[in-house]
Design a protein around this motif. Structure first.
Motif, PDB file in Angstrom:
ATOM      1  N   LEU A 171       6.656 -23.682   4.303  1.00 25.61           N
ATOM      2  CA  LEU A 171       8.363 -23.756   4.126  1.00 25.61           C
ATOM      3  C   LEU A 171       9.148 -22.491   3.900  1.00 25.61           C
ATOM      4  N   PRO A 172       8.544 -21.872   2.464  1.00 30.11           N
ATOM      5  CA  PRO A 172       9.055 -20.671   2.200  1.00 30.11           C
ATOM      6  C   PRO A 172       9.000 -19.703   3.360  1.00 30.11           C
ATOM      7  N   ASP A 175      12.034 -20.589   5.727  1.00 25.23           N
ATOM      8  CA  ASP A 175      13.017 -20.446   4.888  1.00 25.23           C
ATOM      9  C   ASP A 175      13.603 -18.875   4.999  1.00 25.23           C
ATOM     10  N   GLN A 176      12.695 -17.946   5.130  1.00 26.18           N
ATOM     11  CA  GLN A 176      12.871 -16.574   5.130  1.00 26.18           C
ATOM     12  C   GLN A 176      13.586 -16.105   6.243  1.00 26.18           C
ATOM     13  N   LYS A 189      17.639 -19.840  12.517  1.00 28.63           N
ATOM     14  CA  LYS A 189      16.502 -19.878  11.356  1.00 28.63           C
ATOM     15  C   LYS A 189      15.478 -20.902  11.747  1.00 28.63           C
ATOM     16  N   ARG A 190      15.573 -21.804  12.910  1.00 31.81           N
ATOM     17  CA  ARG A 190      14.509 -22.960  12.900  1.00 31.81           C
ATOM     18  C   ARG A 190      13.696 -22.574  14.359  1.00 31.81           C
ATOM     19  N   ARG A 212      13.469 -31.484   9.721  1.00 32.08           N
ATOM     20  CA  ARG A 212      13.945 -30.244  10.115  1.00 32.08           C
ATOM     21  C   ARG A 212      14.225 -30.114  11.661  1.00 32.08           C
TER      22      ARG A 212
END
Length: 296
Positions: A171-172, A175-176, A189-190, A212
């Motif tokens: 997940l991190p 997230d970047q 972002k996704r 998500r």
């Protein structure tokens, strides 16, 4: 003068030159940026000490200082962000991500960094405490966690000690990711889908990705399947798994192979985690630039 082996081509230089500082901030001008970046690339390819960089690239202290300063001010990250923006603007980023990690053996010269030194916004608490060096079965190691797009081009990187687990970094890594549009609109972002091996196949990870709206393809661990069977109907349906889709995950392995062609990345010699990650970022920039030149 012709372009040397592994140096920036004219097309690559034209892409990144506008992003570089024009002044050193102390009233003087920088030494030629292209010469310095080519020197840094030479050192990454050869894996030698800084003092052994050929004199044609300028003083080695200048090269190292440029790496240090542009790590601190985020210049390397901005360049990578720029090449990703340009590629996504023409529809080239493929939003199926593959995620994996690899251990890198740390040379003895990588140990012994001073407690106070370079820090950057990307450094997580684990890396910040011990410069992303740890003990694993391979000895003193660092671990590179990588997310690539469907073509095997780097989208995000996290650096941890070698003994760190893989699943907590999935997940991190996502997230970047924030690929800006070449124009109005919010950054994307996704990804549409994530491909990962069994190390990332925890029920908690699957639930988080479902929330998500991200499809997830990963084989189920045997112990997870056995636990689900023991629970019977209360466990719900088994997670969907498409072996044909999963075959695309090998692009992240190929990306690791391309990154490790830079010998200074295949073995870590750099003491500071921030500088080593900048070297990874520079290599990622080169992969993106090469791809944009190879694609008509």
């Amino acid at each position: 003068m012709g372009v040397g082996r592994g140096e920036l081509t004219d097309a690559a230089w034209a892409r990144i030159e506008p992003l570089l500082p024009v002044s050193s901030g102390r009233g003087g001008r920088w030494r030629d940026h292209r010469q310095v970046i080519n020197g840094i690339l030479w050192r990454l390819r050869a894996g030698t000490p800084w003092r052994d960089v050929p004199a044609k690239y300028g003083p080695w202290k200048t090269l190292h200082e440029r790496l240090r300063r542009w790590t601190a001010d985020g210049t390397w990250e901005r360049i990578l962000d720029h090449v990703q923006v340009k590629d996504d603007a023409v529809g080239k980023v493929e939003w199926t991500f593959s995620i994996d990690s690899t251990n890198v053996r740390a040379h003895q010269h990588a140990a012994g960094a001073r407690k106070k030194g370079a820090k950057a916004a990307w450094v997580n608490d684990l890396a910040e405490d011990d410069e992303a060096l740890g003990r694993s079965r391979g000895g003193l190691t660092s671990k590179i966690h990588l997310a690539t797009d469907a073509r095997g081009l780097p989208m995000s990187v996290i650096l941890t000690p070698g003994q760190a687990g893989d699943n907590p970094q999935l997940l991190p890594l996502l997230d970047q990711v924030a690929v800006r549009r070449d124009g109005p609109g919010r950054p994307r972002k996704r990804p549409d889908r994530v491909l990962a091996d069994k190390a990332y196949s925890s029920p908690a990870t699957r639930r988080a990705l479902r929330r998500r709206g991200i499809a997830f393809t990963s084989p189920e661990k045997k112990d997870h399947a056995a636990h689900r069977l023991r629970r019977g109907r209360a466990s719900g349906r088994p997670p969907a798994f498409d072996p044909q889709t999963y075959k695309g995950r090998n692009v992240v392995e190929r990306c690791f192979n391309r990154l490790k062609q830079f010998r200074a990345l295949a073995t870590r010699y750099t003491k500071r985690a921030a500088y080593y990650r900048s070297e990874l970022t520079i290599a990622a920039i080169i992969l993106w630039l090469r791809d944009s030149q190879d694609t008509p």
